[in-house]
Design a protein around this motif. Sequence first.
Motif, mmCIF file in Angstrom:
data_model
loop_
_atom_site.group_PDB
_atom_site.id
_atom_site.type_symbol
_atom_site.label_atom_id
_atom_site.label_comp_id
_atom_site.label_asym_id
_atom_site.label_seq_id
_atom_site.Cartn_x
_atom_site.Cartn_y
_atom_site.Cartn_z
ATOM 1 N N ILE A 1 -1.894 13.324 10.909
ATOM 2 C CA ILE A 1 -3.085 13.034 11.698
ATOM 3 C C ILE A 1 -4.121 12.280 10.867
ATOM 4 C CG2 ILE A 1 -5.001 14.081 12.983
ATOM 5 C CD1 ILE A 1 -3.133 16.333 13.757
ATOM 6 N N GLN A 2 -4.101 12.519 9.554
ATOM 7 C CA GLN A 2 -5.047 11.851 8.671
ATOM 8 C C GLN A 2 -4.311 11.257 7.466
ATOM 9 O OE1 GLN A 2 -7.948 15.057 7.991
ATOM 10 N NE2 GLN A 2 -9.383 13.929 9.282
ATOM 11 N N PRO A 3 -3.560 10.193 7.656
ATOM 12 C CA PRO A 3 -2.897 9.554 6.516
ATOM 13 C C PRO A 3 -3.932 9.060 5.512
ATOM 14 C CG PRO A 3 -2.788 8.161 8.464
ATOM 15 C CD PRO A 3 -3.325 9.475 8.914
ATOM 16 N N ARG A 4 -3.557 9.081 4.226
ATOM 17 C CA ARG A 4 -4.521 8.785 3.161
ATOM 18 C C ARG A 4 -3.955 7.733 2.213
ATOM 19 N NH1 ARG A 4 -5.464 11.219 -2.000
ATOM 20 N NH2 ARG A 4 -3.669 12.558 -1.617
ATOM 21 N N TRP A 5 -4.675 6.629 2.077
ATOM 22 C CA TRP A 5 -4.295 5.591 1.117
ATOM 23 C C TRP A 5 -4.471 6.140 -0.285
ATOM 24 C CZ3 TRP A 5 -6.627 3.340 -3.007
ATOM 25 C CH2 TRP A 5 -6.073 2.158 -3.510
ATOM 26 N N ILE A 6 -3.445 5.972 -1.149
ATOM 27 C CA ILE A 6 -3.555 6.525 -2.500
ATOM 28 C C ILE A 6 -3.336 5.498 -3.604
ATOM 29 C CG2 ILE A 6 -2.989 8.905 -1.851
ATOM 30 C CD1 ILE A 6 -0.125 8.410 -2.720
ATOM 31 N N ALA A 7 -2.676 4.389 -3.312
ATOM 32 C CA ALA A 7 -2.439 3.428 -4.392
ATOM 33 C C ALA A 7 -2.037 2.085 -3.811
ATOM 34 C CB ALA A 7 -1.360 3.931 -5.354
ATOM 35 N N GLN A 8 -2.120 1.080 -4.673
ATOM 36 C CA GLN A 8 -1.731 -0.279 -4.318
ATOM 37 C C GLN A 8 -0.801 -0.823 -5.390
ATOM 38 O OE1 GLN A 8 -2.993 -1.300 -1.485
ATOM 39 N NE2 GLN A 8 -2.476 -3.468 -1.341
ATOM 40 N N SER B 1 0.835 -1.196 0.000
ATOM 41 C CA SER B 1 0.000 0.000 0.000
ATOM 42 C C SER B 1 0.871 1.248 0.000
ATOM 43 C CB SER B 1 -0.918 0.031 1.232
ATOM 44 O OG SER B 1 -1.862 -1.003 1.187
ATOM 45 N N ILE B 2 0.466 2.239 -0.797
ATOM 46 C CA ILE B 2 1.115 3.552 -0.838
ATOM 47 C C ILE B 2 0.221 4.530 -0.090
ATOM 48 C CG2 ILE B 2 2.139 5.323 -2.304
ATOM 49 C CD1 ILE B 2 3.366 2.544 -2.653
ATOM 50 N N ILE B 3 0.794 5.215 0.892
ATOM 51 C CA ILE B 3 -0.004 6.070 1.776
ATOM 52 C C ILE B 3 0.591 7.474 1.811
ATOM 53 C CG2 ILE B 3 -0.808 6.377 4.151
ATOM 54 C CD1 ILE B 3 -0.586 3.304 4.427
ATOM 55 N N ASP B 4 -0.261 8.461 1.628
ATOM 56 C CA ASP B 4 0.125 9.874 1.726
ATOM 57 C C ASP B 4 0.094 10.265 3.199
ATOM 58 O OD1 ASP B 4 0.319 12.626 1.768
ATOM 59 O OD2 ASP B 4 -1.025 12.942 0.073
ATOM 60 N N ILE B 5 1.259 10.666 3.731
ATOM 61 C CA ILE B 5 1.324 11.042 5.152
ATOM 62 C C ILE B 5 1.675 12.525 5.316
ATOM 63 C CG2 ILE B 5 1.862 8.729 6.005
ATOM 64 C CD1 ILE B 5 4.829 9.573 6.055
ATOM 65 N N SER B 6 1.342 13.330 4.277
ATOM 66 C CA SER B 6 1.606 14.768 4.386
ATOM 67 C C SER B 6 0.849 15.372 5.567
ATOM 68 C CB SER B 6 1.235 15.483 3.082
ATOM 69 O OG SER B 6 -0.098 15.196 2.713
ATOM 70 N N ASP B 7 -0.302 14.790 5.893
ATOM 71 C CA ASP B 7 -1.015 15.139 7.115
ATOM 72 C C ASP B 7 -0.928 13.922 8.033
ATOM 73 O OD1 ASP B 7 -2.652 15.794 9.194
ATOM 74 O OD2 ASP B 7 -4.432 16.213 7.959
#
Length: 201
Positions: free
Chosen positions: A30-37, A22-28
Amino acid sequence: LDIKGNIAVVGSHFLSFDEGVSIIDISDPIQPRWIAQLEISNFYARSPLGFAFFEDHLFVASRLSQLHDYDLSNPEAPVLNALYDTVSDPKSSSDARDVKINGNIAYVIDRNAGLTTYQIQSDATLVPLANLPIDDRCQSLTLLDDLAFICSNNRSYIIQIDNPANPQLLSVIEGISESFFVQSIITAHRDGNLLYTVDYN
């Protein structure tokens, strides 16, 4: 888990059997966001055991399969850039178990072929430098300064890697784990003359 900038990659090996990476956006944070697999085409290879960043590329070692190179220039749309066989014997199949990168050198262990070192070119392609056969079921790899610590099911190998073109086996630690059938030694840390290990069981 590995992190580069605002991107985290999470492998499924200890989470489930067939979910890949899993690729996860952790720019925030507090609210990490899954963006790709990252999907691995071979079902039985979907359990990634190791991965490492090099610039915008992510190298993934997937069990029972080759070393995968993904271009993450656009993390939301990763592209499979290349596949690398991790065995030189055409009668054997690649079974990449772990990958680590130090500078422009990649270190890859294969369950059937031991340790292979690669020169990483400017376009992120890999050129083989050397292979150190290890007649054991290699499982995990940790780089410790000028040493590589390679674990099998119940023993560990200490490799001199100050010259990546000529890795040398220095010693073997026997019976470090009581388990012969599962990956037991997950990682290691060196502090001076002491070596700390973590056992799966």
